[in-house]
Design an enzyme around this catalytic site. Structure first.
Site, PDB file in Angstrom:
ATOM      1  N   HIS A 160       0.701  -1.139   0.141  1.00 31.22           N
ATOM      2  CA  HIS A 160      -0.152  -0.035  -0.013  1.00 31.22           C
ATOM      3  C   HIS A 160       0.848   1.301  -0.305  1.00 31.22           C
ATOM      4  O   HIS A 160       0.499   2.567   0.599  1.00 31.22           O
ATOM      5  CB  HIS A 160      -0.928   0.234   1.232  1.00 31.22           C
ATOM      6  CG  HIS A 160      -1.666  -1.340   1.469  1.00 31.22           C
ATOM      7  ND1 HIS A 160      -3.109  -1.505   0.972  1.00 31.22           N
ATOM      8  CD2 HIS A 160      -1.266  -2.289   2.168  1.00 31.22           C
ATOM      9  CE1 HIS A 160      -3.493  -2.679   1.350  1.00 31.22           C
ATOM     10  NE2 HIS A 160      -2.337  -3.397   2.224  1.00 31.22           N
ATOM     11  N   LYS A 287      15.991  21.988 -10.926  1.00 37.40           N
ATOM     12  CA  LYS A 287      15.476  20.807 -11.410  1.00 37.40           C
ATOM     13  C   LYS A 287      16.227  19.794 -12.162  1.00 37.40           C
ATOM     14  O   LYS A 287      17.129  20.308 -12.872  1.00 37.40           O
ATOM     15  CB  LYS A 287      14.074  21.023 -12.156  1.00 37.40           C
ATOM     16  CG  LYS A 287      12.863  21.860 -11.459  1.00 37.40           C
ATOM     17  CD  LYS A 287      12.490  20.799 -10.316  1.00 37.40           C
ATOM     18  CE  LYS A 287      11.543  19.538 -10.673  1.00 37.40           C
ATOM     19  NZ  LYS A 287      10.639  19.982 -11.605  1.00 37.40           N
ATOM     20  N   GLU A 294       9.865   8.587 -16.755  1.00 39.54           N
ATOM     21  CA  GLU A 294       8.590   9.061 -16.982  1.00 39.54           C
ATOM     22  C   GLU A 294       7.887   8.836 -18.450  1.00 39.54           C
ATOM     23  O   GLU A 294       6.769   8.179 -18.507  1.00 39.54           O
ATOM     24  CB  GLU A 294       8.320  10.649 -16.675  1.00 39.54           C
ATOM     25  CG  GLU A 294       8.486  11.090 -15.360  1.00 39.54           C
ATOM     26  CD  GLU A 294       8.771  12.436 -15.117  1.00 39.54           C
ATOM     27  OE1 GLU A 294       7.762  13.341 -14.995  1.00 39.54           O
ATOM     28  OE2 GLU A 294       9.788  13.152 -15.104  1.00 39.54           O
TER      29      GLU A 294
END
Ligand code: ARG
Length: 465
Positions: A160, A287, A294
């Protein structure tokens, strides 16, 4: 007005096709990638025509030389692919006739584009499956190498997405090895179904010429021939199976991508991707984004879509060939390209990632991942598991309240929950012991992971799945 070239099938037509129909009907813009397979198939067919006495040796020789020359023209970029030629089959045949004269028109004897395209697709897919198997092999090797470098690295295992029990990072990675092993087996299985030679089926009913189908299969490296002419021209199961196997591979790539994205976040900080496999932001100078992971996750969408597209095309088609089936190619090609690209870029990305072992260990030490071990301790002392679960649950609640870990809980506090606790509870809840205890076959114990890693390396060395 520019004069239109005559279609090879235009005999019964009194009017040329509308330009819009030419454009709509044509597959040449994408099926031209089948040219090598188409030419190989045609050369084998010419041999069958020769063996069957349909053409002479001299004719077969001239056809073969002509086809090889066309292959060179295509490779040299000298071939003009015009939409009027509809598809690669017609384009090559028309060019052959232009090159060697009416003899070129004998090549299509006893053959239809329906069995021809089925052959080309199978030849193409077989080649691509071999290539993908090689990439998958490299990928599995990389996963195993990274696992080997992390045999002792402890991380939190999750259920989970909540910290659950400590595991070895190598064990986690080897879980992916198992997935990619099954993927290899699925591809091999699909290869076995793709490896059947359909030529000889003709348009649908079978060719009336004496063509040695087994000879053609041998010449083209097929292990067997298809058994029913109708099925031969209308079966696209092999493509569906491939698209399905590829989708499952992308599910696995996507799950691994998701983990890489999470692990490389500041919140997790478990890994750092190398600069060569990260990208920056056009506005935020700080960044470092995991774009490769992705995109791999994102590209799974188009691969699943391609499977669904072909399933939908095939569903409800009456036997045998229908033009709808021309729509099989773009999804197939796109999946082949996407899968190969993803496997190629992913392997060096994970090989070059920096594993932050300390951060993983720290995370495994927080969150009471050893609570089950404390319950198992009581079980060993005779307490039923359900009761032990409750007792340890209360100990966890106290730790949460006091802001301590189970390792830090004082013996007298343990004993306040159950008289069965002795000083050895400290050893029982140590993270390394939690891992070492799981020496069941397939568990995360150091000894087990080491064994499986050794087997995996041997499997890779052998080239087995
Ligand atoms: N371009 C066609 C395809 O990809 C080849 C077969 C055409 N057959 C026909 N009877 N029109 O499916």
């Amino acid at each position: 007005m520019k004069e239109k070239k005559q279609k090879l099938w235009s005999g019964r037509f009194s009017q040329g096709t509308h330009a819009l129909v030419d454009e709509f009907n044509a597959s040449i813009s994408f099926d031209k990638r089948l040219y090598r397979h188409d030419i190989r198939g045609s050369i084998a067919h010419a041999s069958a025509l020769l063996a069957g006495g349909v053409i002479t040796e001299k004719e077969a020789g001239r056809i073969t030389v002509g086809l090889k020359a066309i292959e060179k023209e295509i490779e040299g970029g000298k071939f003009v692919f015009s939409p009027e030629m509809e598809d690669i089959h017609m384009a090559v045949e028309a060019r052959l006739i232009a090159k060697i004269g009416p003899l070129g028109g004998k090549l299509h004897t006893g053959r239809s584009r329906n069995d021809q395209v089925a052959l080309d697709a199978r030849l193409y897919l077989k080649d691509e499956i071999f290539e993908i198997l090689g990439l998958l092999h490299e990928f599995k090797k990389t996963v195993v190498d990274v696992a080997e470098g992390n045999l002792e690295t402890v991380m939190p295992g999750y259920t989970h997405l909540q910290r659950a029990q400590p595991v070895l990072f190598s064990h986690h990675l080897l879980a992916y090895y198992e997935m990619f092993r099954r993927d290899t087996a699925r591809l091999l299985d699909c290869l076995e179904r793709t490896d059947a030679m359909p030529l000889g089926a003709g348009a649908l009913a079978g060719s009336p010429y004496c063509l040695d189908r087994k000879l053609v299969a041998r010449l083209l490296g097929f292990s067997r021939i298809t058994q029913n002419s109708l099925d031969s021209v209308s079966d696209r199961d092999f493509a569906l199976e491939f698209l399905s196997a590829a989708s499952i591979i992308m599910v696995h790539m996507s799950r691994l991508s998701e983990e890489i994205i999470l692990w490389s976040s500041q919140e997790f900080g478990f890994i750092e991707l190398s600069d060569a496999f990260s990208t920056g932001s056009s506005i935020m100078p700080q960044k470092k984004n995991p774009d490769v992971a992705e995109l791999s996750r994102g590209k799974s969408g188009r691969v699943f879509g391609n499977l669904l597209a072909l399933l939908t095309v095939m569903k409800g088609l009456p036997l045998a060939y229908n033009k709808d089936m021309q729509e099989d190619k773009e999804p197939l090609f796109d999946t082949v390209d996407t899968l190969k690209q993803t496997l190629k870029v992913f392997a060096p990305m994970i090989a070059g990632m920096k594993v932050n072992k300390q951060a993983m260990l720290r995370a495994a030490q927080k969150g009471f991942l050893n609570a089950t071990d404390a319950a198992d301790y009581l079980v060993k002392k005779g307490m039923p598991f359900r009761q032990a679960h409750r007792v340890v649950g209360m100990a966890v609640a106290k730790c949460v309240k006091d802001g301590v870990t189970l390792e830090e809980l004082a013996i007298k506090d343990w004993q306040g929950f159950s008289g069965l606790f002795g000083p050895d509870i400290k050893t029982a809840v140590a993270i390394v012991n939690s891992i070492a205890a799981r020496k069941i076959y397939g568990g995360t114990a150091f000894s087990e992971v080491r064994k499986r890693l050794k087997e995996a390396k041997a499997e890779i060395k052998k080239g087995a799945c």
